[in-house]
Design a protein around this motif. Structure first.
Motif, PDB file in Angstrom:
ATOM      1  N   ALA A 114       0.826  -1.215   0.000  1.00  7.37           N
ATOM      2  CA  ALA A 114       0.000   0.000   0.000  1.00  7.37           C
ATOM      3  C   ALA A 114       0.859   1.262   0.000  1.00  7.37           C
ATOM      4  CB  ALA A 114      -0.936  -0.001   1.213  1.00  7.37           C
ATOM      5  N   TYR A 115       2.169   1.082   0.118  1.00 10.91           N
ATOM      6  CA  TYR A 115       3.087   2.228   0.073  1.00 10.91           C
ATOM      7  C   TYR A 115       3.373   2.566  -1.381  1.00 10.91           C
ATOM      8  CZ  TYR A 115       7.703   4.412  -0.110  1.00 10.91           C
ATOM      9  OH  TYR A 115       8.772   5.207  -0.423  1.00 10.91           O
ATOM     10  N   ARG A 116       2.984   3.794  -1.753  1.00  6.52           N
ATOM     11  CA  ARG A 116       3.163   4.229  -3.139  1.00  6.52           C
ATOM     12  C   ARG A 116       3.597   5.684  -3.173  1.00  6.52           C
ATOM     13  NH1 ARG A 116      -2.007   2.837  -3.479  1.00  6.52           N
ATOM     14  NH2 ARG A 116      -2.033   0.599  -3.143  1.00  6.52           N
ATOM     15  N   GLU A 117       4.432   5.983  -4.117  1.00  9.19           N
ATOM     16  CA  GLU A 117       4.830   7.384  -4.300  1.00  9.19           C
ATOM     17  C   GLU A 117       4.819   7.697  -5.777  1.00  9.19           C
ATOM     18  OE1 GLU A 117       8.526   8.578  -2.497  1.00  9.19           O
ATOM     19  OE2 GLU A 117       7.762   8.169  -0.491  1.00  9.19           O
ATOM     20  N   ASP A 118       4.290   8.871  -6.111  1.00  6.92           N
ATOM     21  CA  ASP A 118       4.500   9.366  -7.472  1.00  6.92           C
ATOM     22  C   ASP A 118       4.916  10.819  -7.363  1.00  6.92           C
ATOM     23  OD1 ASP A 118       2.165  10.950  -7.206  1.00  6.92           O
ATOM     24  OD2 ASP A 118       0.924   9.247  -7.824  1.00  6.92           O
ATOM     25  N   GLY A 119       4.977  11.511  -8.482  1.00  5.96           N
ATOM     26  CA  GLY A 119       5.469  12.876  -8.480  1.00  5.96           C
ATOM     27  C   GLY A 119       4.758  13.798  -7.487  1.00  5.96           C
ATOM     28  N   VAL A 120       3.446  13.607  -7.305  1.00  6.64           N
ATOM     29  CA  VAL A 120       2.688  14.580  -6.523  1.00  6.64           C
ATOM     30  C   VAL A 120       2.277  14.090  -5.139  1.00  6.64           C
ATOM     31  CG1 VAL A 120       1.786  15.945  -8.437  1.00  6.64           C
ATOM     32  CG2 VAL A 120       0.604  13.841  -7.777  1.00  6.64           C
ATOM     33  N   SER A 121       2.202  12.797  -4.942  1.00  2.00           N
ATOM     34  CA  SER A 121       1.683  12.351  -3.651  1.00  2.00           C
ATOM     35  C   SER A 121       2.397  11.091  -3.182  1.00  2.00           C
ATOM     36  CB  SER A 121       0.185  12.065  -3.758  1.00  2.00           C
ATOM     37  OG  SER A 121      -0.009  10.939  -4.579  1.00  2.00           O
ATOM     38  N   SER A 122       2.264  10.827  -1.894  1.00  2.00           N
ATOM     39  CA  SER A 122       2.780   9.577  -1.349  1.00  2.00           C
ATOM     40  C   SER A 122       1.744   9.027  -0.389  1.00  2.00           C
ATOM     41  CB  SER A 122       4.103   9.817  -0.628  1.00  2.00           C
ATOM     42  OG  SER A 122       3.880  10.550   0.557  1.00  2.00           O
ATOM     43  N   GLN A 123       1.746   7.744  -0.261  1.00  2.99           N
ATOM     44  CA  GLN A 123       0.833   7.105   0.673  1.00  2.99           C
ATOM     45  C   GLN A 123       1.541   5.963   1.367  1.00  2.99           C
ATOM     46  OE1 GLN A 123      -3.217   5.494   0.232  1.00  2.99           O
ATOM     47  NE2 GLN A 123      -2.126   3.557  -0.095  1.00  2.99           N
ATOM     48  N   LYS A 124       1.332   5.869   2.668  1.00  5.93           N
ATOM     49  CA  LYS A 124       1.890   4.747   3.414  1.00  5.93           C
ATOM     50  C   LYS A 124       0.974   4.429   4.579  1.00  5.93           C
ATOM     51  CE  LYS A 124       5.161   4.589   6.575  1.00  5.93           C
ATOM     52  NZ  LYS A 124       4.650   3.556   7.463  1.00  5.93           N
ATOM     53  N   LEU A 125       0.775   3.158   4.859  1.00  2.00           N
ATOM     54  CA  LEU A 125      -0.030   2.748   6.002  1.00  2.00           C
ATOM     55  C   LEU A 125       0.869   2.068   7.025  1.00  2.00           C
ATOM     56  CD1 LEU A 125      -3.142   1.286   4.150  1.00  2.00           C
ATOM     57  CD2 LEU A 125      -3.088   3.358   5.546  1.00  2.00           C
ATOM     58  N   GLY A 126       0.485   2.134   8.298  1.00  2.00           N
ATOM     59  CA  GLY A 126       1.224   1.431   9.330  1.00  2.00           C
ATOM     60  C   GLY A 126       2.324   2.279   9.943  1.00  2.00           C
ATOM     61  N   TYR A 127       2.982   1.707  10.939  1.00  2.00           N
ATOM     62  CA  TYR A 127       3.948   2.438  11.756  1.00  2.00           C
ATOM     63  C   TYR A 127       5.384   2.135  11.393  1.00  2.00           C
ATOM     64  CZ  TYR A 127      -0.067   3.740  14.441  1.00  2.00           C
ATOM     65  OH  TYR A 127      -1.263   4.268  14.813  1.00  2.00           O
ATOM     66  N   LEU A 128       5.628   0.992  10.765  1.00  2.00           N
ATOM     67  CA  LEU A 128       6.985   0.677  10.328  1.00  2.00           C
ATOM     68  C   LEU A 128       7.308   1.497   9.091  1.00  2.00           C
ATOM     69  CD1 LEU A 128       7.184  -3.238  10.581  1.00  2.00           C
ATOM     70  CD2 LEU A 128       7.550  -1.516  12.351  1.00  2.00           C
ATOM     71  N   THR A 129       8.586   1.762   8.883  1.00  2.00           N
ATOM     72  CA  THR A 129       8.999   2.385   7.626  1.00  2.00           C
ATOM     73  C   THR A 129       8.872   1.324   6.525  1.00  2.00           C
ATOM     74  OG1 THR A 129      11.296   1.697   7.779  1.00  2.00           O
ATOM     75  CG2 THR A 129      10.716   3.753   8.903  1.00  2.00           C
ATOM     76  N   PRO A 130       8.845   1.735   5.263  1.00  2.80           N
ATOM     77  CA  PRO A 130       8.777   0.735   4.189  1.00  2.80           C
ATOM     78  C   PRO A 130       9.926  -0.278   4.277  1.00  2.80           C
ATOM     79  CG  PRO A 130       8.386   2.935   3.308  1.00  2.80           C
ATOM     80  CD  PRO A 130       8.787   3.114   4.744  1.00  2.80           C
ATOM     81  N   GLU A 131      11.130   0.196   4.603  1.00  3.48           N
ATOM     82  CA  GLU A 131      12.280  -0.715   4.680  1.00  3.48           C
ATOM     83  C   GLU A 131      12.128  -1.691   5.848  1.00  3.48           C
ATOM     84  OE1 GLU A 131      12.503   2.623   4.492  1.00  3.48           O
ATOM     85  OE2 GLU A 131      13.044   2.778   2.376  1.00  3.48           O
ATOM     86  N   GLU A 132      11.542  -1.226   6.955  1.00  5.74           N
ATOM     87  CA  GLU A 132      11.320  -2.135   8.091  1.00  5.74           C
ATOM     88  C   GLU A 132      10.280  -3.200   7.747  1.00  5.74           C
ATOM     89  OE1 GLU A 132      12.472   0.902  11.779  1.00  5.74           O
ATOM     90  OE2 GLU A 132      10.431   0.875  10.987  1.00  5.74           O
ATOM     91  N   PHE A 133       9.222  -2.796   7.032  1.00  6.75           N
ATOM     92  CA  PHE A 133       8.266  -3.800   6.547  1.00  6.75           C
ATOM     93  C   PHE A 133       8.999  -4.821   5.683  1.00  6.75           C
ATOM     94  CE2 PHE A 133       4.490  -0.950   7.341  1.00  6.75           C
ATOM     95  CZ  PHE A 133       3.736  -1.875   8.044  1.00  6.75           C
TER      96      PHE A 133
END
Ligand SMILES: [Zn+2]
Ligand SMILES: [Zn+2]
Length: 297
Positions: free
Chosen positions: A157-176
């Motif tokens: 569910a972690y996504r980034e593009d030029g204008v927006s980013s989205q992430k769920l949860g408390y861990l960083t993407p790398e920790e997930f």
């Protein structure tokens, strides 16, 4: 569950993540964890924007209840305006009320991720497993969601593009990614094909590098030359200076003329500390997760 704000990267919660893995192994020893050997399948949690909102949410919740081995639990999912992404009422059950942020009405493909985290809260509640403090308890929840095969959804569910980013949860993407890789190594699974998010996949490969490094620390025989060299130097020092603290993942005990030198280090699978005598090549078995470890002490 918090709503995505500024995306933090790296490994700021790694100590807590590792403590959460150990706590999970203590609560659900080997036989208990075998039940989670397979991850939830992408098809079982897929949610297209054309699917009926409420029927779809119930269907995905049911798949996650199965994945998390809560056969008699029933999740009642509703949507409302709220500051958080989602929340669950931890009651006696068997019915549990989960509220999802209204924005999921139009972001249906992320409903599985939000539900995975909330339903893991129910599992932990039933297991009587918690960490003190909201922050650590949420890290425990994300770690357990991922280790038990439902957390790849949160990373996806972690996504980034030029204008927006989205992430769920408390861990960083790398920790997930790290926890997902630890799980993949323990259960012999490859989650790579499940990613729809390129950023999620990249974070997985980065976390995997760190997870693999856990298995290449001295005194494990898989350690590289530099690590072994440093280890030998530290061992000589410990032999002559009993009680010295190295501050490395491994630590020596005993030494001097009287006591035999021993080394302790974290198990690369469950992070429980293992203690063995220093006497060359030793095959050790972790008392908690039963992993067999080839060591050169
Ligand atoms: Zn939570
Ligand atoms: Zn272990």
């Amino acid at each position: 569950m918090a709503n995505g704000s500024e995306v933090v990267h790296g490994y700021p919660h790694l100590d807590t993540v590792r403590a959460a893995i150990t706590a999970l192994y203590r609560r659900l020893p080997q036989e208990g964890l075998y039940a989670y050997a397979g991850s939830v399948a992408p098809a079982d949690v897929a949610f297209a924007d054309g699917d009926d909102l409420h029927l779809g949410a119930q269907r995905v919740a049911h798949a996650l209840v199965q994945q998390l081995r809560l056969p008699d639990a029933r999740m009642i999912v509703s949507f409302r305006e709220m500051t958080h992404a989602a929340s669950v009422e931890l009651a006696a059950g068997p019915e549990y009320f989960i509220e999802l942020n209204d924005r999921f009405r139009t972001h249906r493909r992320d409903i599985g991720a939000a539900l995975a985290h909330e339903i893991t809260h129910v599992l932990l509640h039933r297991l009587g497993l918690s960490f003190p403090g909201t922050r650590d308890n949420e890290i425990l929840t994300d770690t357990v969601t991922t280790y038990l095969g439902a957390g790849w959804l949160l990373l996806d569910a972690y996504r980034e593009d030029g204008v927006s980013s989205q992430k769920l949860g408390y861990l960083t993407p790398e920790e997930f990614g790290y926890v997902l890789a630890k799980r993949a190594l323990a259960f012999g699974e490859d989650p790579s094909p499940w990613f729809t998010s390129p950023q999620g996949y990249t974070a997985y490969t980065e976390g995997r590098t760190v997870a693999l490094r856990d298995g290449r620390q001295p005194p494990l025989t898989a350690a590289g030359w530099a690590g072994r060299h440093r280890y030998a130097k530290d061992r000589r020092y410990a032999q002559d200076h009993p009680g010295a603290v190295t501050g490395l993942p491994y630590a020596f005990e005993g030494g001097g003329h009287e006591a035999a030198l021993r080394v302790s280090f974290p198990c690369p699978t469950c992070h429980q500390r293992i203690r063995i005598p220093v006497r060359g090549r030793v095959r050790a078995r972790c008392g908690l997760c039963r992993t067999v470890l080839e060591c050169d002490t």
